[in-house]
Design an enzyme around this catalytic site. Sequence first.
Site, PDB file in Angstrom:
ATOM      1  CG  HIS A  55      -1.723  -1.002   1.614  1.00 59.25           C
ATOM      2  ND1 HIS A  55      -1.302  -2.117   2.274  1.00 59.25           N
ATOM      3  CD2 HIS A  55      -3.051  -1.161   1.422  1.00 59.25           C
ATOM      4  CE1 HIS A  55      -2.325  -2.924   2.473  1.00 59.25           C
ATOM      5  NE2 HIS A  55      -3.397  -2.384   1.969  1.00 59.25           N
ATOM      6  CG  ASP A  70       1.842  -0.935   3.343  1.00 59.35           C
ATOM      7  OD1 ASP A  70       1.141  -0.538   4.284  1.00 59.35           O
ATOM      8  OD2 ASP A  70       1.474  -1.794   2.521  1.00 59.35           O
TER       9      ASP A  70
END
Length: 442
Positions: free
Chosen positions: A107, A110
């Site tokens: 993501h 992340d």
Amino acid sequence: MPVITGDKEFFKGIGQIKYEGPQTDNPLAYRWYDAGKTVAGKTMKEHLRFAVAYWHSFCGNGADPFGEPTHLYGWNEKGDAVARAKDKMDAAFEFITKLDLPFYCFHDVDVVDYTNDVADNEKRLQTLTEYARQKQAASKVQLLWGTANLFSNRRYMNGAATNPDFHVLAHAGAQVKAALDATIALGGQNYVFWGGREGYMSLLNTNMKREQEHLARFLHTAKDYARKQGFKGVFFIEPKPCEPTKHQYDYDSATVISFLRQYDLLEDFKLNIEVNHATLAGHTFTHELQVAVDAGMLGSMDANRGDYQNGWDTDQFPNNINELVEAMLIILEGGGFQGGGINFDAKIRRNSTDPEDLFHAHIGGIDTFARSLLVADTILRQSEYKKIRADRYASFDSGKGAAYEKGGLSLEDLREYAVANGEPKVVSGRQEYLENLINRYI
Ligand code: XLS
Ligand code: NI
Ligand code: NI
């Protein structure tokens, strides 16, 4: 594959994990995953297309709603957001190359901390995208899919694409644009939409029809942008019935497929099936896979497992050979993944605190899949498994049964056949026989 470390080695004392075969006593070796071994016309690496999930392995810290972090691994600790993010990426690529795996997934949030300033956020992500591009080039590790986290930030508490406030939806659009740009720049093979909070907590304040139309519009808008930028990959929807919302619109495979059909998205979208989401929906994993395969929509999978004794998304690493053999039978018969692979959307337990535990978890999951692939292939090639199922439907292969399948019989014709042929024979479904057959090949 070369092992890639940064200035600092995070997993000291662990070298590259190699295939040593089923007889080895080495817990840091593959017993079944032999990447270059050919099975059913493709190498294991090509069949399984393993990916490491950035969020669980490098962002999860063992904290839960009742307790503080327990995974204290030393990355993402020093300096500003970008410096910490680079450190974390060093750890990630060291880990992935030590496991000798071909892919990773992330993501946006992340790889680098999210900020609420749109332009700032884009800049951060671009910096880390460039860093990742260099790491990918040096290691040959590739991005299986990218995605945007549209559920953690407080502005998304009522959804992103389905938020009742257009202003929030616009921010979701900005985030998806940046995540798509990063995915495209990194040669990402696919892009995922998991509908984190795209659902409702109460129907009392929800216009469900309007929210679903907004979701479809959003998917079209994102897809059109990516195609305009030259993205050739597949978009995946990842079904999940609930959690964090009470009801999620992308409930299960069947619901998502009919949504995609209704809103004219079948061309560009396929499914990313997650084991634990299937069980939360009250299905087996194999059910969800079969629904996807039958629709020609099996894109990818998120590997994990739930816990039989409780009902939430525990995201444990897969370890059940029996269940995975049944899954691999469907995946193999269905012709494999369309664009995707097997992403370990799984986390080590809170009290598994050694960095080495991350290796044991992945090695266990990887070997269970590899062994299941071998077993499933043998069952398909050598056993009567396929024949038993085909024979059950033999009455539709010729005569009136075949004519019926083609639409050639009326209700009156069916009655005539019933009268002419009397009572049907009792025929066994042979379930226990088949269950034993699976076990025989394990
Ligand atoms: C959460 C989902 C999530 C997606 C990616 O349950 O599995 O991790 O895979 O957003
Ligand atoms: Ni999940
Ligand atoms: Ni997932």
